[in-house]
Design an enzyme around this catalytic site. Structure first.
Site, PDB file in Angstrom:
ATOM      1  N   LYS A  77       0.858  -1.195   0.000  1.00 43.81           N
ATOM      2  CA  LYS A  77       0.000   0.000   0.000  1.00 43.81           C
ATOM      3  C   LYS A  77       0.885   1.232   0.000  1.00 43.81           C
ATOM      4  O   LYS A  77       2.020   1.180   0.456  1.00 43.81           O
ATOM      5  CB  LYS A  77      -0.874   0.013   1.264  1.00 43.81           C
ATOM      6  CG  LYS A  77      -2.113   0.851   1.148  1.00 43.81           C
ATOM      7  CD  LYS A  77      -3.236   0.090   0.498  1.00 43.81           C
ATOM      8  CE  LYS A  77      -4.467   0.903   0.284  1.00 43.81           C
ATOM      9  NZ  LYS A  77      -5.617   0.036  -0.039  1.00 43.81           N
TER      10      LYS A  77
ATOM     11  N   GLY B 270      -5.616   2.676  -7.265  1.00 42.02           N
ATOM     12  CA  GLY B 270      -6.227   3.787  -6.542  1.00 42.02           C
ATOM     13  C   GLY B 270      -6.685   3.394  -5.146  1.00 42.02           C
ATOM     14  O   GLY B 270      -6.675   2.230  -4.759  1.00 42.02           O
ATOM     15  N   ASP B 271      -7.033   4.387  -4.373  1.00 40.49           N
ATOM     16  CA  ASP B 271      -7.690   4.240  -3.070  1.00 40.49           C
ATOM     17  C   ASP B 271      -8.317   5.619  -2.837  1.00 40.49           C
ATOM     18  O   ASP B 271      -8.528   6.363  -3.813  1.00 40.49           O
ATOM     19  CB  ASP B 271      -6.674   3.847  -1.984  1.00 40.49           C
ATOM     20  CG  ASP B 271      -7.338   3.320  -0.708  1.00 40.49           C
ATOM     21  OD1 ASP B 271      -7.666   2.138  -0.650  1.00 40.49           O
ATOM     22  OD2 ASP B 271      -7.537   4.110   0.248  1.00 40.49           O
TER      23      ASP B 271
ATOM     24  N   THR C 245     -15.269  -2.649  -6.590  1.00 35.03           N
ATOM     25  CA  THR C 245     -15.261  -2.743  -5.119  1.00 35.03           C
ATOM     26  C   THR C 245     -16.694  -2.639  -4.581  1.00 35.03           C
ATOM     27  O   THR C 245     -17.119  -3.456  -3.753  1.00 35.03           O
ATOM     28  CB  THR C 245     -14.365  -1.657  -4.487  1.00 35.03           C
ATOM     29  OG1 THR C 245     -13.150  -1.584  -5.226  1.00 35.03           O
ATOM     30  CG2 THR C 245     -14.061  -1.954  -3.045  1.00 35.03           C
TER      31      THR C 245
HETATM   32  N1  GLU Z   1      -7.350   0.243  -2.726  1.00 40.00           N
HETATM   33  C1  GLU Z   1      -8.116  -0.922  -3.042  1.00 40.00           C
HETATM   34  C2  GLU Z   1      -8.143  -1.848  -1.839  1.00 40.00           C
HETATM   35  O1  GLU Z   1      -8.183  -1.385  -0.730  1.00 40.00           O
HETATM   36  C3  GLU Z   1      -7.708  -1.574  -4.335  1.00 40.00           C
HETATM   37  C4  GLU Z   1      -6.282  -1.980  -4.477  1.00 40.00           C
HETATM   38  C5  GLU Z   1      -5.909  -2.443  -5.878  1.00 40.00           C
HETATM   39  O2  GLU Z   1      -6.746  -2.473  -6.764  1.00 40.00           O
HETATM   40  O3  GLU Z   1      -4.742  -2.789  -6.024  1.00 40.00           O
HETATM   41  O4  GLU Z   1      -8.183  -3.048  -1.938  1.00 40.00           O
END
Ligand code: GLU
Length: 450
Positions: free
Chosen positions: A125, A164-165, A208
């Site tokens: 992350k 992204g996040d 998501t």
């Molecule tokens: N940020 C998202 C998560 O918390 C997606 C991470 C990703 O697609 O690599 O899983």
């Protein structure tokens, strides 16, 4: 031996002032107690000591020039936590609250979440303590370019693949991809969540939120019920919340709320998802403008929130979908939800429920989908994007959707079976943590002490 206590006291000494990280570790280790007791190999191999220590942590300066010509400096992070199952995979968060503790908790969660998907991805992350709110397009671009000027040397399709996040969507991924390409001279899938015009996957944006709702439906199907006809509370107004709301309608449920950093909207006729997309995806505006179209909807500004929790959880509903951020669902919020007849919580956000609140959910036998399982659809679809990039293919919306549904169903079945195996049927936090852990830990053992 109490591994949780021992590990947390060690972490408090070796990595001070990381409350969110300790919280995430404590949650996982509490679930792992039965498997650590019954299985000596994890102890002999010092798996816990190894798994709580990131393989690598990168912290860097992000200097950039704002529209007034002033030099600004932010802190950038990438924590490459565990690569036993594949290249590090996980999002980037741009938010003022970002610090080493937040990125480490997110990276730690990501290890088990990614393992649970069954796909070949490790956990990582990153992010920055950047405030995207109120920034011009040019400022966002310059910030993203500066951030990537350092990050590019640490990532790549077989090394580490950010996405992204919070605060990072297709626009930011675009600017970062452009800079990565310029610096490396390579056009390759080093990032996911890309635009559909140039290498992105259909459904990644929706994945998501859709996944969280699919997961909730699978939990209900297992009890002979479904989301059809259910009234639902959703928090957040970003990518996860918007597409959770959209999927709830598609499955015959009614989402009644959403929220942003400034306030909560409650609309008893159901949230107008088209309007929400226009406000948040196009205009990047405050939710208060929802009232311009629906003056009868109720808006509660953050200043009027209950001191022990959040306004969004104080309405009557059958199900709750926390899709905003960490620790947004407190013990008092959960008590209020239960008193109002809510029987299901499915987490679209990462660690949205406090430790005390989780205990109340478990004691009350609420159907509870923990984030690691319920929000894994995003990262799973990122891996599908990686697979499409690597094979230079582009799959249809339906192909990706079918795979997403299959993956979410497998996650549910797996976590549910493991909860039964360990004598706590239906405790999906235990099931998800043990199932994810087992896959990573066994891979670590097979790969030796590295
Ligand atoms: N940020 C998202 C998560 O918390 C997606 C991470 C990703 O697609 O690599 O899983």
């Amino acid at each position: 031996m109490n591994y949780t206590h021992e590990t947390i006291s060690h972490l408090k000494r070796s990595s001070p002032a990381q409350a969110e990280f300790y919280q995430a570790v404590e949650e996982v280790l509490t679930s792992l107690a039965p498997i650590l007791e019954s299985n000596s190999k994890y102890r002999e191999e010092a798996i816990i000591q190894r798994i709580v220590e990131p393989e690598r942590q990168i912290m860097f300066r992000v200097p950039w020039v704002d529209d007034q010509g002033n030099i600004q400096v932010n802190k950038g992070y990438r924590v490459e936590f565990n690569s036993a199952l594949g290249p590090y995979k996980g999002g980037l968060r741009f938010h003022p609250s970002v610090n080493a503790s937040i990125i480490k908790f997110l990276g730690f969660e990501q290890i088990f979440k990614n393992a649970l998907t069954g796909l070949p991805i490790g956990g990582g992350k990153g992010g920055a303590n950047f405030i995207p709110n109120g920034k011009s397009n040019g400022e966002i671009m310059r910030f993203c370019q500066s951030f990537m000027s350092e990050l590019y040397r640490h990532i790549g399709p077989h090394v580490d693949v950010p996405a992204g996040d919070i605060g990072v969507g297709a626009r930011e991924i675009g600017y970062m991809f452009g800079q990565y390409k310029r610096l490396t001279g390579r056009y390759e899938g080093a990032l996911t969540g890309k635009s559909l015009l140039w290498g992105g996957s259909l459904m990644r944006k929706e994945a998501t939120g859709y996944g969280t709702v699919y997961f909730a439906n699978y939990m209900l199907n297992d009890k002979g019920d479904s989301l059809h006809g259910k009234k639902c509370l959703v928090s957040g107004a970003g990518n996860v919340a918007i597409y959770a709301i959209e999927k709830l309608y598609q499955l015959g449920a009614t989402p009644l709320s959403c929220s942003d950093s400034r306030g909560t909207i409650y609309h008893d006729e159901g949230i107008d998802v088209k309007l929400l997309k226009r406000l948040k995806e196009v205009k990047r505006d405050s939710l208060i403008h929802y009232l311009d179209a629906y003056p009868s909807a109720k808006y509660t500004p953050v200043s009027d929130y209950p001191t022990d929790g959040h306004a969004v959880w104080r309405y009557k509903a059958d199900a709750a979908f926390p899709c905003a951020t960490q620790n947004e669902l407190t013990e008092q919020d959960v008590v209020a939800l239960i008193n109002n007849g809510c029987t299901l919580v499915s987490e679209g956000a990462n660690m949205p429920t406090t430790r005390e609140a989780i205990n109340v959910l478990l004691e009350a036998n609420i159907t509870y989908g923990p984030g690691k399982a319920a929000n894994a659809g995003g990262v799973a679809t990122s891996q599908l994007e990686m697979a499409q990039n690597a094979s230079m293919q582009r799959w249809t919306f339906n192909t990706v959707d079918e795979q997403l549904q299959r993956i979410m169903k497998n996650i549910f079945t797996n976590a549910n079976e493991v909860s039964k195996e360990f004598g706590q049927p239906g405790n999906l936090i235990l099931g998800a943590n043990i199932a994810g852990f087992r896959r990573v830990a066994d891979a670590m053992i097979e790969q030796g002490v590295v």
